[in-house]
Design a protein around this motif. Structure first.
Motif, PDB file in Angstrom:
ATOM      1  N   GLU A  49     -43.331  60.422 -53.347  1.00 46.87           N
ATOM      2  CA  GLU A  49     -41.937  60.820 -53.111  1.00 46.87           C
ATOM      3  C   GLU A  49     -41.215  61.153 -54.418  1.00 46.87           C
ATOM      4  N   LEU A  50     -41.662  60.498 -55.481  1.00 52.22           N
ATOM      5  CA  LEU A  50     -41.082  60.797 -56.797  1.00 52.22           C
ATOM      6  C   LEU A  50     -41.571  62.142 -57.345  1.00 52.22           C
ATOM      7  N   GLY A  51     -42.611  62.671 -56.724  1.00 45.27           N
ATOM      8  CA  GLY A  51     -43.157  63.948 -57.193  1.00 45.27           C
ATOM      9  C   GLY A  51     -44.205  63.776 -58.273  1.00 45.27           C
ATOM     10  N   LEU A  52     -44.963  62.671 -58.205  1.00 45.73           N
ATOM     11  CA  LEU A  52     -45.927  62.391 -59.276  1.00 45.73           C
ATOM     12  C   LEU A  52     -47.303  63.021 -59.042  1.00 45.73           C
TER      13      LEU A  52
END
Lengths: 330, 258
Positions: A49-52
């Motif tokens: 969700e953080l875009g990692l």
């Protein structure tokens, strides 16, 4: 004329965001996960969700479109708190997503990358074998092409992200023929999870990265379509070397982040622990050690960021990378 | 719906504070700034409300020197749509002037909702939000621990604690100013794609000198001091009975609290 060592405000914001996340979400559970050797699906979801995942990949395929330095800062900040989660992210970006993104056909990219970049699925890169690592000439896993199907036999070991419940598949480096004097022909082939004859077994009793998902892979007459070949036939060795080149930056970031975390812990302890009537850090020998640690960390960081910058400029970064790896991993 | 969030950039609580030589304030060199944590709750609630009431937009507003744009960018990375930076132009400001400038910047924007933190963690004045509401002539509800948007999207139900475990429940019609208390929500982290998008979101700059009018500060800071160093604690030793006696004696004679 100006030379600036300041990071951009976006890079600073990214560091703060990942650091907050690591402190608040990972730190409270890291020890338990390590003790239980448990891969955390919850953290994997939060990290996605953080875009990692797919950090440097183009948004066209679901990636985040950031530069190498952003990726490296993200890995560094995760490793500062927990090497296992950093390993999940680094392996996924560099080894899972990277080869498909860099060498896959348009069709392969469209098929696999979107779900990998959202973190909905993970992907492994099957390189290491019990008797072969980057020494691909020793690889025994082989694939033969017949009637438009590859048949794969062999096994792989220490393959990150390859045996989780959300693993979508693996890219396997196989011997696909013999080139006479120049040795074996090596190619990479995509194998989706659930393909008959393909087994991924979770490995346990590791010394480190214990809550990262590591697998042994077995290929027993695994059949996949010819179109699952990644890039041109015979390019597997070159693909692997290029993949590991980029991967070394992330490994250095893990070394750097781990060192930073260790240094901070040591520094704090040296304030708290008293011996011979004073805090540890008041003893010169300890103060010198701490100063040396801080200096080497700073040196490693400067070198690593420069290597990232060179890579983002499209310039050679391998020499920097080697120098910096030797510092960061010391 | 048009939603504003008022942000204040404050020194990180881990920053070592140094008082200026003339005691007129604190040294700003070397300070790491963060968004005041209560304002982070405000950002989160604004974004959540936006998500529940599309089409809506969230506008992050901050007053201060250029550095506060970083706070606005963080709000944009979390999901706010636009920013307004009000340059303080080096004017002398107290809570009153700050509130006046903010209210003047907001008054023609016709916001339905204005979220703020219940207080900023630097001066802990807890005055600006209420005064902004007063100057805009809209109701304010501070210390909101729960915010529930009404079905009509024109009102909300707000809960807050009043001590002793008692809760107050209010309904309020928009426009209104809501002051966030801890526990209202868990602020999201700025995601990587969010940080990328924030770069392209518009931030308008206004000048406090154009908004302040004839307003003058009602208070001035005359002396800044660090709190006294806390003396080392005492460790009592002995049997429980003796310990209790010693403790009572010290509390009575030394600490003079009983």
């Amino acid at each position: 004329m100006s030379l600036s060592y300041d990071l951009s405000s976006e890079h600073e914001m990214l560091r703060k965001s990942i650091r907050d996340f690591a402190e608040k979400e990972i730190k409270p559970v890291r020890q338990k996960l390590d003790e239980k050797e448990e891969f955390s699906y919850d953290l994997a979801k939060k990290m996605s969700e953080l875009g990692l995942f797919g950090i440097t990949m183009s948004p066209e395929y679901g990636g985040q479109g950031l530069d190498t330095l952003s990726y490296i800062i993200a890995v560094e900040e995760l490793a500062r708190v927990d090497g296992c989660q950093a390993a999940t992210v680094a392996a996924e970006n560099g080894l899972g997503i990277g080869p498909i993104y860099n060498f896959g056909t348009e069709e392969q990219k469209r098929k696999y990358l979107p779900s990998l970049c959202t973190g909905e699925k993970l992907w492994g890169f099957g390189l290491t074998e019990p008797n072969a690592g980057s020494d691909a000439g020793n690889s025994e896993t082989n694939a033969s092409l017949k009637n438009g199907q590859w048949t794969i036999n062999g096994s792989k070991i220490f393959i990150t992200n390859a045996a989780s419940k959300i693993t979508g598949g693996v890219t396997v480096q196989c011997v696909t023929g013999n080139k006479g004097d120049s040795g074996k022909e090596i190619s990479c082939i995509i194998v989706e999870a659930g393909t008959p004859g393909f087994t991924a077994k979770e490995m346990h009793h590791k010394m480190t990265w214990r809550s990262s998902n590591t697998a042994e892979l077995y290929f027993d007459n695994v059949q996949v379509p010819e179109a699952n070949l990644l890039g041109p036939r015979g390019n597997g060795y070159r693909q692997m070397l290029a993949t590991l080149d980029g991967g070394r930056l992330a490994i250095a970031a893990m070394g750097l982040g781990g060192a930073q975390g260790a240094y901070e812990a040591a520094l704090q302890y040296s304030h708290e622990r008293k011996t011979f009537g004073q805090a540890l850090n008041k003893h010169q020998v300890i103060a010198f050690k701490l100063a040396d640690m801080a200096m080497e960390i700073d040196l490693a960081r400067t070198y690593l960021y420069k290597a990232c910058w060179l890579k983002d400029q499209g310039r050679p970064f391998k020499k920097k990378r080697r120098l910096r790896n030797s510092i960061a991993l010391k | 719906m048009k939603i504003a969030v008022l942000l204040k950039q404050v020194p990180d609580t881990e920053t070592k504070i140094r008082v200026k030589g003339d005691a007129s304030g604190i040294e700003s060199d070397g300070i790491k700034y963060i968004i005041s944590p209560y304002d982070e709750f405000a950002i989160e609630e604004a974004i959540k409300t936006k998500e529940k009431s599309a089409p809506s937009e969230v506008i992050a507003v901050s007053l201060g020197p250029v550095r506060v744009v970083d706070a606005i960018r963080t709000a944009l990375a979390m999901g706010a749509d636009k920013g307004i930076h009000i340059d303080d132009c080096g004017l002398a400001m107290d809570s009153f002037v700050t509130a006046k400038v903010l209210a003047n910047a907001l008054k023609n924007e016709n916001f339905d909702l204005i979220f703020t933190g219940k207080q900023a963690i630097d001066d802990d004045a807890s005055q600006v939000s209420q005064m902004v509401a007063e100057f805009l002539n809209v109701p304010q509800l501070m210390l909101a621990e729960k915010f529930e948007l009404g079905a009509d999207k024109k009102s909300a139900t707000i809960e807050r604690s009043v001590g002793g475990g008692t809760k107050e429940v209010y309904t309020v019609e928009f426009p209104a100013v809501i002051g966030a208390e801890k526990g209202l929500n868990t602020p999201r982290y700025a995601s990587l794609p969010g940080i990328m998008k924030a770069k392209t979101k518009p931030v308008t700059t206004l000048k406090a000198s154009d908004l302040v009018g004839e307003t003058k500060p009602k208070t001035t800071n005359v002396n800044f001091r660090l709190p006294p160093e806390r003396a080392a604690g005492k460790v009592l030793q002995g049997e429980p009975e003796q310990l209790a006696q010693q403790l009572v004696k010290l509390l009575r004679e030394e600490a003079k609290v009983i």
